[in-house]
Design a protein around this motif. Structure first.
Motif, PDB file in Angstrom:
ATOM      1  N   ASP A 349       0.822  -1.214   0.000  1.00 56.18           N
ATOM      2  CA  ASP A 349       0.000   0.000   0.000  1.00 56.18           C
ATOM      3  C   ASP A 349       0.851   1.257   0.000  1.00 56.18           C
ATOM      4  O   ASP A 349       0.328   2.369  -0.075  1.00 56.18           O
ATOM      5  CB  ASP A 349      -0.979   0.007   1.181  1.00 56.18           C
ATOM      6  CG  ASP A 349      -0.269  -0.013   2.533  1.00 56.18           C
ATOM      7  OD1 ASP A 349       0.966   0.079   2.544  1.00 56.18           O
ATOM      8  OD2 ASP A 349      -0.957  -0.130   3.550  1.00 56.18           O
ATOM      9  N   SER A 397       1.166   6.494   0.132  1.00 58.10           N
ATOM     10  CA  SER A 397       0.231   5.453   0.523  1.00 58.10           C
ATOM     11  C   SER A 397      -0.936   5.367  -0.466  1.00 58.10           C
ATOM     12  O   SER A 397      -1.610   6.353  -0.730  1.00 58.10           O
ATOM     13  CB  SER A 397      -0.313   5.708   1.931  1.00 58.10           C
ATOM     14  OG  SER A 397      -1.301   4.736   2.245  1.00 58.10           O
ATOM     15  N   ALA A 399      -3.327   3.213   0.226  1.00 54.70           N
ATOM     16  CA  ALA A 399      -4.269   2.442   1.044  1.00 54.70           C
ATOM     17  C   ALA A 399      -5.723   2.876   0.857  1.00 54.70           C
ATOM     18  O   ALA A 399      -6.643   2.087   1.091  1.00 54.70           O
ATOM     19  CB  ALA A 399      -3.876   2.549   2.518  1.00 54.70           C
ATOM     20  N   TYR A 428      -3.711  -2.375  -8.838  1.00 55.04           N
ATOM     21  CA  TYR A 428      -3.541  -2.348  -7.378  1.00 55.04           C
ATOM     22  C   TYR A 428      -4.251  -3.558  -6.789  1.00 55.04           C
ATOM     23  O   TYR A 428      -5.470  -3.712  -6.928  1.00 55.04           O
ATOM     24  CB  TYR A 428      -4.106  -1.052  -6.806  1.00 55.04           C
ATOM     25  CG  TYR A 428      -3.936  -0.926  -5.304  1.00 55.04           C
ATOM     26  CD1 TYR A 428      -2.689  -1.117  -4.702  1.00 55.04           C
ATOM     27  CD2 TYR A 428      -5.018  -0.601  -4.489  1.00 55.04           C
ATOM     28  CE1 TYR A 428      -2.537  -0.997  -3.332  1.00 55.04           C
ATOM     29  CE2 TYR A 428      -4.863  -0.469  -3.115  1.00 55.04           C
ATOM     30  CZ  TYR A 428      -3.619  -0.677  -2.553  1.00 55.04           C
ATOM     31  OH  TYR A 428      -3.466  -0.566  -1.192  1.00 55.04           O
ATOM     32  N   PRO A 430      -4.106  -5.024  -3.194  1.00 59.39           N
ATOM     33  CA  PRO A 430      -3.586  -4.968  -1.821  1.00 59.39           C
ATOM     34  C   PRO A 430      -3.618  -6.336  -1.143  1.00 59.39           C
ATOM     35  O   PRO A 430      -4.348  -7.240  -1.549  1.00 59.39           O
ATOM     36  CB  PRO A 430      -4.533  -3.979  -1.132  1.00 59.39           C
ATOM     37  CG  PRO A 430      -5.783  -4.016  -1.938  1.00 59.39           C
ATOM     38  CD  PRO A 430      -5.351  -4.258  -3.353  1.00 59.39           C
TER      39      PRO A 430
END
Length: 509
Positions: A349, A397, A399, A428, A430
């Protein structure tokens, strides 16, 4: 059909012959595009040395690896000057004269020399363990969406994956006579590599990491029309990749909605693709197709005379030799990204990303664009995450993002009101599982892919223990994530993800 391996076990494949019909109009004709290209004056960056008119490798971060006019190997930087490139101390054989350079991964190249095959990576020229299994005769390379690198060779079609060189055979016979190669989705929208041989069109579609099916689509040609060359355009946010075909009369493009025909004011004679850009050379003109803008451009004062494509990169730059001069040509000079490459799968992240400005005047401002957000940054570092107190680059980040495909853009704005943009699509994904262990999850990767070079008796950094892997986790993660290592060929995306997850979740023993 089998993939016959020259370094490890073979994998069984199936064979299917399939006729693919394009999306046609009511009268049976193909949808037709007749674009009027927009004129442009190309930005040019000359190479510091004359280059040979043979294939080269252009790095999307800028520069590349090429053969000089005297057939020596050189690494060029973004501004055309020379970078470091030395024979690896572990090589048992010296490279002879350079015959050609081919793309192997985002930052690495396959080099064919008079003494065999080498890999050019991170300033080193490396002799891989499988080099003696193939030898001279490389025609083209392409990397499919499943991470496999395909090599068209005078002896057949080969796949390089997990350090293993394997030959694809149809009914026990080698696929010879290939004249062009391109990576693009198959008709079933699977990762695929397309190739021209014996005047026909074929595609090897990935059913899994080890199984492929060879299809023989029927290209929608007019009477007397023949196939000339292939090029692939990569995927973007909400858009799949495409196959482009140069014929003796026009261009054909094959996407999710079938075939379309493209007729330009000048009939192209050469074709080259990289990322979301396509380059075509017609008599006296150089044409560029920008897939994101869905726009054709034409440089009427380029492409004339003795013109030869050398390489293209994902930023929209093509390297060429024209009239004895070697130059990088682009619509505009754009910033380059370091730390994130096109098509990358990001599982952490946090990531350190920075932009490098092109040669020329400094911009008045630089911003990153991600989704609907603009993130300002300052020079000379242009770090997406800013800087730590000690001046090092801080990770940005991701996230807040949901899993999916995104595009990160860096935009340089100049005093005259113009701007230059570089957009990089990435996936992406995660972390969704618990921490991994070195002993169960990472040690097998080390023994299979890293141990031959990274041991206590080699010139490379030793990684022969958990303690050494933990101490070097940031370096290892960056090297495999950027596909700079292993040195014997690309690593399976699942293994790259596993190493990143292990490091990001605490680097447990």
């Amino acid at each position: 059909m089998r993939i016959h391996s020259r370094a490890s076990a073979s994998a069984v494949l199936s064979l299917l012959s399939l006729v693919v019909l394009g999306a046609c109009g009511e009268d049976g004709s193909l949808p037709l595009d007749k674009p009027e290209p927009t004129p442009f004056q190309p930005a040019q960056v000359p190479a510091i040395t004359a280059l040979a008119p043979v294939s080269g490798f252009a790095d999307q971060a800028g520069g590349g690896v090429f053969a000089t006019a005297s057939r020596e190997l050189v690494r060029l930087r973004l501004d055309g000057t020379l970078g470091a490139l030395e024979p690896h101390p572990g090589n048992a054989v010296a490279a002879g004269g350079i015959l050609g350079v081919f793309r192997l991964g985002p930052h690495s190249a396959l080099v064919e020399t008079q003494t065999g095959l080498f890999l050019a990576e991170s300033g080193w020229l490396i002799a891989p363990p499988w080099r003696d299994a193939l030898g001279q005769g490389v025609i083209a390379t392409a990397q499919s969406a499943d991470g496999a690198v395909w090599l068209a060779h005078t002896r057949g079609l080969f796949r390089l994956q997990e350090g293993t060189l394997a030959e694809l055979k149809v009914d026990g016979a080698s696929v010879t006579g290939i004249t062009s190669l391109a990576a693009a989705p198959s008709p079933e929208n699977l990762p695929g590599v397309w190739f021209l041989h014996e005047g026909g069109l074929s595609v090897a579609a990935a059913l899994s990491t080890t199984n492929y099916r060879v299809l023989t689509p029927s290209a929608p040609l007019a009477e007397g029309e023949t196939l000339q060359a292939l090029a692939g355009i990569g995927p973007a946010v909400g858009t799949a990749g495409e196959l482009w075909v140069l014929t003796s009369k026009a261009l054909l493009r094959a996407g999710r909605n079938g075939w379309r025909r493209v007729e330009l004011p000048q009939q192209p004679r050469q074709l080259m693709g990289a990322g979301r850009f396509l380059w075509a050379r017609a008599d006296g003109a150089l044409l560029q197709f920008d897939a994101d803008a869905d726009l054709w451009r034409v440089a009427t004062d380029a492409g004339a005379g003795d013109f030869h494509f050398l390489a293209a990169d994902e930023s929209g730059t093509v390297w060429a030799q024209q009239g004895g001069a070697s130059v990088a040509l682009s619509h505009v000079l754009v910033p380059r990204l370091q730390g994130l490459y096109q098509g990358m799968q990001l599982v952490n992240d946090g990531l350190v990303v920075r932009a490098v400005m092109p040669p020329g005047p400094a911009p008045t401002s630089v911003v990153y664009s991600l989704g609907s957000s603009e993130i300002p940054t300052e020079g000379p570092d242009y770090s997406l995450g800013g800087l730590e107190a000690d001046g090092t680059h801080r990770a940005y980040s991701f996230a807040a993002l949901e899993a999916g495909r995104y595009a990160l853009s860096v935009v340089a704005r100049y005093e005259d009101g113009s701007e230059a943009r570089r957009s990089v699509p990435f996936d992406y994904a995660p972390l969704v599982s618990g921490p991994l262990s070195w002993d169960q999850d990472i040690r097998p990767i080390h023994e299979a892919r890293c141990r031959n070079c990274h041991n206590t008796s080699s010139a490379a950094r030793s990684l022969d223990s958990y303690e050494l892997w933990r101490a070097n986790a940031p370096i290892i993660t960056a090297a495999v994530r950027d596909q700079r290592m292993p040195a014997d060929g690309p690593m399976d995306p699942e293994l790259i993800s596993r190493i990143q997850r292990w490091a990001a979740s605490g680097a447990r023993p």
